[in-house]
Design a protein around this motif. Structure first.
Motif, PDB file in Angstrom:
ATOM      1  N   ALA A 282       9.218 -20.255  -3.374  1.00  0.00           N
ATOM      2  CA  ALA A 282       9.885 -19.031  -3.824  1.00  0.00           C
ATOM      3  C   ALA A 282       8.869 -18.014  -4.300  1.00  0.00           C
ATOM      4  CB  ALA A 282      10.877 -19.350  -4.939  1.00  0.00           C
ATOM      5  N   GLU A 283       7.763 -18.493  -4.890  1.00  0.00           N
ATOM      6  CA  GLU A 283       6.690 -17.600  -5.307  1.00  0.00           C
ATOM      7  C   GLU A 283       5.390 -18.366  -5.343  1.00  0.00           C
ATOM      8  OE1 GLU A 283       6.363 -17.073  -9.941  1.00  0.00           O
ATOM      9  OE2 GLU A 283       8.429 -16.642  -9.328  1.00  0.00           O
ATOM     10  N   ALA A 284       4.294 -17.599  -5.354  1.00  0.00           N
ATOM     11  CA  ALA A 284       2.964 -18.215  -5.366  1.00  0.00           C
ATOM     12  C   ALA A 284       1.962 -17.183  -5.853  1.00  0.00           C
ATOM     13  CB  ALA A 284       2.579 -18.715  -3.971  1.00  0.00           C
ATOM     14  N   ALA A 285       0.728 -17.627  -6.057  1.00  0.00           N
ATOM     15  CA  ALA A 285      -0.332 -16.720  -6.485  1.00  0.00           C
ATOM     16  C   ALA A 285      -0.590 -15.677  -5.411  1.00  0.00           C
ATOM     17  CB  ALA A 285      -1.601 -17.509  -6.772  1.00  0.00           C
ATOM     18  N   LEU A 286      -0.813 -14.446  -5.832  1.00  0.00           N
ATOM     19  CA  LEU A 286      -1.045 -13.339  -4.913  1.00  0.00           C
ATOM     20  C   LEU A 286      -2.317 -13.597  -4.096  1.00  0.00           C
ATOM     21  CD1 LEU A 286       0.345 -10.545  -4.407  1.00  0.00           C
ATOM     22  CD2 LEU A 286      -1.448  -9.566  -5.841  1.00  0.00           C
ATOM     23  N   PRO A 287      -2.273 -13.412  -2.768  1.00  0.00           N
ATOM     24  CA  PRO A 287      -3.445 -13.690  -1.940  1.00  0.00           C
ATOM     25  C   PRO A 287      -4.662 -12.843  -2.270  1.00  0.00           C
ATOM     26  CG  PRO A 287      -1.478 -13.564  -0.581  1.00  0.00           C
ATOM     27  CD  PRO A 287      -1.085 -13.108  -1.950  1.00  0.00           C
ATOM     28  N   VAL A 288      -4.433 -11.547  -2.529  1.00  0.00           N
ATOM     29  CA  VAL A 288      -5.529 -10.615  -2.792  1.00  0.00           C
ATOM     30  C   VAL A 288      -5.131  -9.761  -3.987  1.00  0.00           C
ATOM     31  CG1 VAL A 288      -6.969  -8.755  -1.889  1.00  0.00           C
ATOM     32  CG2 VAL A 288      -6.115 -10.537  -0.338  1.00  0.00           C
ATOM     33  N   LEU A 289      -6.034  -9.623  -4.961  1.00  0.00           N
ATOM     34  CA  LEU A 289      -5.724  -8.889  -6.180  1.00  0.00           C
ATOM     35  C   LEU A 289      -6.193  -7.442  -6.116  1.00  0.00           C
ATOM     36  CD1 LEU A 289      -6.783 -11.521  -8.884  1.00  0.00           C
ATOM     37  CD2 LEU A 289      -4.504 -11.099  -7.942  1.00  0.00           C
ATOM     38  N   GLY A 290      -5.535  -6.612  -6.903  1.00  0.00           N
ATOM     39  CA  GLY A 290      -6.071  -5.308  -7.211  1.00  0.00           C
ATOM     40  C   GLY A 290      -5.678  -4.165  -6.324  1.00  0.00           C
ATOM     41  N   ASP A 291      -4.803  -4.372  -5.338  1.00  0.00           N
ATOM     42  CA  ASP A 291      -4.439  -3.269  -4.464  1.00  0.00           C
ATOM     43  C   ASP A 291      -3.144  -2.623  -4.921  1.00  0.00           C
ATOM     44  OD1 ASP A 291      -3.471  -2.317  -1.321  1.00  0.00           O
ATOM     45  OD2 ASP A 291      -5.498  -1.952  -2.022  1.00  0.00           O
ATOM     46  N   VAL A 292      -2.914  -1.403  -4.441  1.00  0.00           N
ATOM     47  CA  VAL A 292      -1.708  -0.660  -4.802  1.00  0.00           C
ATOM     48  C   VAL A 292      -0.532  -1.196  -3.993  1.00  0.00           C
ATOM     49  CG1 VAL A 292      -0.618   1.611  -4.840  1.00  0.00           C
ATOM     50  CG2 VAL A 292      -3.048   1.378  -5.357  1.00  0.00           C
ATOM     51  N   PRO A 293       0.604  -1.509  -4.642  1.00  0.00           N
ATOM     52  CA  PRO A 293       1.757  -2.015  -3.895  1.00  0.00           C
ATOM     53  C   PRO A 293       2.235  -1.022  -2.842  1.00  0.00           C
ATOM     54  CG  PRO A 293       2.061  -2.327  -6.265  1.00  0.00           C
ATOM     55  CD  PRO A 293       0.862  -1.448  -6.087  1.00  0.00           C
ATOM     56  N   GLY A 294       2.779  -1.542  -1.759  1.00  0.00           N
ATOM     57  CA  GLY A 294       3.373  -0.709  -0.724  1.00  0.00           C
ATOM     58  C   GLY A 294       4.622  -1.372  -0.200  1.00  0.00           C
ATOM     59  N   GLU A 295       5.467  -0.600   0.458  1.00  0.00           N
ATOM     60  CA  GLU A 295       6.667  -1.152   1.067  1.00  0.00           C
ATOM     61  C   GLU A 295       7.069  -0.256   2.230  1.00  0.00           C
ATOM     62  OE1 GLU A 295       9.736  -1.264  -1.833  1.00  0.00           O
ATOM     63  OE2 GLU A 295       9.575   0.849  -2.341  1.00  0.00           O
ATOM     64  N   PRO A 296       7.721  -0.829   3.242  1.00  0.00           N
ATOM     65  CA  PRO A 296       8.149  -0.005   4.374  1.00  0.00           C
ATOM     66  C   PRO A 296       9.092   1.107   3.919  1.00  0.00           C
ATOM     67  CG  PRO A 296       8.291  -2.336   4.924  1.00  0.00           C
ATOM     68  CD  PRO A 296       8.022  -2.256   3.445  1.00  0.00           C
ATOM     69  N   ALA A 297       8.930   2.270   4.501  1.00  0.00           N
ATOM     70  CA  ALA A 297       9.755   3.425   4.135  1.00  0.00           C
ATOM     71  C   ALA A 297      11.219   3.175   4.482  1.00  0.00           C
ATOM     72  CB  ALA A 297       9.247   4.667   4.861  1.00  0.00           C
ATOM     73  N   THR A 298      12.110   3.776   3.701  1.00  0.00           N
ATOM     74  CA  THR A 298      13.549   3.744   3.977  1.00  0.00           C
ATOM     75  C   THR A 298      14.132   5.157   3.884  1.00  0.00           C
ATOM     76  OG1 THR A 298      13.919   3.117   1.658  1.00  0.00           O
ATOM     77  CG2 THR A 298      13.916   1.341   3.298  1.00  0.00           C
ATOM     78  N   SER A 299      14.014   5.795   2.733  1.00  0.00           N
ATOM     79  CA  SER A 299      14.534   7.154   2.561  1.00  0.00           C
ATOM     80  C   SER A 299      13.738   8.154   3.391  1.00  0.00           C
ATOM     81  CB  SER A 299      14.484   7.565   1.087  1.00  0.00           C
ATOM     82  OG  SER A 299      15.281   6.717   0.290  1.00  0.00           O
ATOM     83  N   ASP A 300      14.375   9.264   3.743  1.00  0.00           N
ATOM     84  CA  ASP A 300      13.715  10.310   4.528  1.00  0.00           C
ATOM     85  C   ASP A 300      14.301  11.652   4.125  1.00  0.00           C
ATOM     86  OD1 ASP A 300      12.390  11.864   6.392  1.00  0.00           O
ATOM     87  OD2 ASP A 300      12.837  10.550   8.090  1.00  0.00           O
ATOM     88  N   ASP A 301      13.431  12.550   3.656  1.00  0.00           N
ATOM     89  CA  ASP A 301      13.922  13.884   3.269  1.00  0.00           C
ATOM     90  C   ASP A 301      13.925  14.855   4.443  1.00  0.00           C
ATOM     91  OD1 ASP A 301      11.236  14.477   3.627  1.00  0.00           O
ATOM     92  OD2 ASP A 301      10.847  14.921   1.519  1.00  0.00           O
ATOM     93  N   PHE A 302      13.513  14.388   5.609  1.00  0.00           N
ATOM     94  CA  PHE A 302      13.496  15.183   6.844  1.00  0.00           C
ATOM     95  C   PHE A 302      12.633  16.439   6.721  1.00  0.00           C
ATOM     96  CE2 PHE A 302      17.898  13.202   7.085  1.00  0.00           C
ATOM     97  CZ  PHE A 302      17.479  12.159   7.885  1.00  0.00           C
ATOM     98  N   ALA A 303      11.681  16.402   5.798  1.00  0.00           N
ATOM     99  CA  ALA A 303      10.828  17.569   5.594  1.00  0.00           C
ATOM    100  C   ALA A 303       9.520  17.477   6.368  1.00  0.00           C
ATOM    101  CB  ALA A 303      10.523  17.738   4.104  1.00  0.00           C
ATOM    102  N   GLY A 304       9.250  16.334   6.976  1.00  0.00           N
ATOM    103  CA  GLY A 304       8.003  16.169   7.691  1.00  0.00           C
ATOM    104  C   GLY A 304       8.056  16.748   9.093  1.00  0.00           C
ATOM    105  N   PRO A 305       6.917  16.697   9.778  1.00  0.00           N
ATOM    106  CA  PRO A 305       6.883  17.205  11.152  1.00  0.00           C
ATOM    107  C   PRO A 305       7.563  16.274  12.147  1.00  0.00           C
ATOM    108  CG  PRO A 305       4.759  16.275  10.556  1.00  0.00           C
ATOM    109  CD  PRO A 305       5.596  16.253   9.311  1.00  0.00           C
TER     110      PRO A 305
END
Length: 482
Positions: A282-305
């Motif tokens: 269910a959980e374990a020690a993080l493979p690599v420490l110190g990076d900024v969390p990220g996640e796949p995008a979901t919301s979109d404000d449609f303001a991009g190109p």
């Protein structure tokens, strides 16, 4: 405090994942079947937080073909290039490559034509010889539960022989539906990681041999056991720069699709041991420490190109279907099948694997209908439809409500993917219509979609698409970089 993560690390439909490391960067791709664009490329620095950085396939079929198209890719880095091999069960085995994982990628090239060829994986050996292993789809080839190995041209242009049956799982007690092979070489030994038993009730096996052509001996290395992780099915083995080993695989969760888990892996007595003594953690020690969390995008404000990378169409899109303009998405009410499951012009993204609230604001002008849909084997939507007296709010069997101007529509998706549709006609978001049970599609989870249908004279304008997920971060409260 110890920095840990919890599974699943990708809590949505990222089917048949494969993963590699290049330097300090991890990359992952997944099956997309006939969605366009296909073969998403995800990037991570810690194997837990992932973001979408592009797609390797930008076109597909002109019509909707559920369950066809891009099956079970393998991702590799060789000779300074990124390579993806995938099977189209109706055409054969393809490969694409790129110097940069963000693209551009080469056009799909057929390495081996044929019906029922699936789940390919290459290996470039130290002596310069290249190989390709693949499975079989019984629905097309009439056979399955076996793996075939080819010598392959080093430039991946073609296979060089008729193929050798290296594993016939019909001869292995209890085995059924052996598929999804991943081919590796480790400490001079050849390995094929492959799941069997089916996506919902199966397990993960590994096979090892001194010669790439066998004979192979097998061992089950990951199965449900006493956990609630059914199936634990195919994926990829990857290491960290510090020399730790990990295995990413999927779990079938019905309408949520195939969510991705990360298992610690160690080598004991010449065999890999995954999870907690062969059961998912269910959980374990993080493979690599110190990076900024990220996640796949979901919301979109449609303001991009361009549309956000989380979006895909159900078939090859026509440029006339859509336009981004001043922070809005304009969809033309295009002709097509009445049934939204058969329409290429549905713009969708993966249903989150946790409860969420989805909202967008919609305006309809001219003739047609448009809205927010939750779509799988069955579907339901909330939206607007034109009448001779102007647009009305519609949702299933609910009484249509006349509207004047923009209307905010939404969906509250609760536990078990039970959907409650919502609309704001001036008194805040209120429930509308009957609850709807989201269902899976063909090999995929349900999707959240936007659509506009009609004779081509109407237009739907969608303002910001917001997905508010009940947050269950893959990083635990114990901290990350401590």
């Amino acid at each position: 405090m110890t920095a840990t993560y919890r599974n699943p690390v990708l809590n949505a439909d990222w089917s048949d994942p494969d993963v590699i490391r290049v330097g300090d960067d991890f990359y992952l791709t997944a099956s997309t079947f006939t969605k366009v664009p296909g073969l998403p490329i995800l990037h991570s620095r810690d194997l837990v937080g992932w973001t979408i950085i592009g797609h390797a396939v930008t076109s597909g079929y002109a019509d909707v073909r559920p369950g066809c198209g891009v099956w079970a890719p393998s991702l590799r880095h060789h000779d300074g290039r990124f390579w993806i091999f995938y099977g189209d069960p109706d055409v054969g085995i393809y490969q694409v490559s790129a110097a940069d994982p963000r693209g551009p990628w080469t056009a799909p090239h057929v390495v081996k034509p044929g019906s029922g060829l699936i789940d390919p994986c290459p290996l470039w050996d130290e002596d310069g010889q290249a190989y390709l292993v693949h499975g079989w789809a019984k629905s097309r080839a009439g056979i399955n539960n076996r793996l075939t190995l080819h010598r392959m041209a080093p430039d991946a242009s073609k296979v060089l022989d008729e193929g050798t049956l290296v594993i016939d799982a019909d001869l292995l007690p209890g085995y059924r539906t052996l598929e999804g092979p991943k081919l590796y070489k480790h400490d001079g030994v050849y390995w094929i990681f492959a799941p069997a038993g089916g996506v919902e009730q199966g397990w993960q096996s590994v096979f090892r041999a001194e010669s790439i052509f066998g004979p192979y001996e097998d061992r089950i290395v990951l199965e449900q056991g006493g956990t609630d992780v059914n199936g634990p099915h195919q994926g990829g083995w990857v290491d960290t720069r510090s020399g730790e080993h990990w295995f990413m695989h999927f779990q079938d969760r019905g309408p949520y699709g195939r969510v991705v888990h990360l298992q610690p892996m160690a080598w004991e007595d010449g065999w890999p041991v995954m999870g907690d003594k062969g059961e998912p953690v269910a959980e374990a020690a993080l493979p690599v420490l110190g990076d900024v969390p990220g996640e796949p995008a979901t919301s979109d404000d449609f303001a991009g190109p361009a549309l956000g990378l989380q979006w895909s169409w159900q078939a090859d899109p026509d440029p006339s279907w859509w336009e981004l303009s001043h922070g809005t998405l304009r969809l033309t009410c295009v002709p097509g099948p009445e049934d939204l499951r058969d329409r290429g012009a549905v713009l969708g993204q993966r249903l989150p694997g946790a409860p969420c609230l989805v909202t967008t604001t919609l305006t309809l002008s001219g003739e047609g209908r448009a809205g927010l849909v939750v779509l799988g084997f069955t579907y339901a939507y909330v939206g607007l439809a034109s009448t001779s007296d102007g647009p009305v709010l519609v949702c299933g069997d609910a009484e249509p409500v006349p509207v004047d101007g923009p209307v905010t529509v939404g969906a509250r998706i609760g536990d078990g993917a039970l959907v409650t549709f919502l609309a704001d006609t001036g008194e805040g978001l209120r429930e509308i219509g009957a609850p709807f049970q989201a269902t899976r599609g063909q090999w995929v989870g349900a999707v959240l979609g936007l659509f506009a249908a009609g004779s081509g004279t109407g237009e739907a304008i969608f303002e910001a698409f917001t997905v508010d997920i009940e947050r269950r971060s893959p990083w635990t409260s114990k901290g990350r970089g401590q």
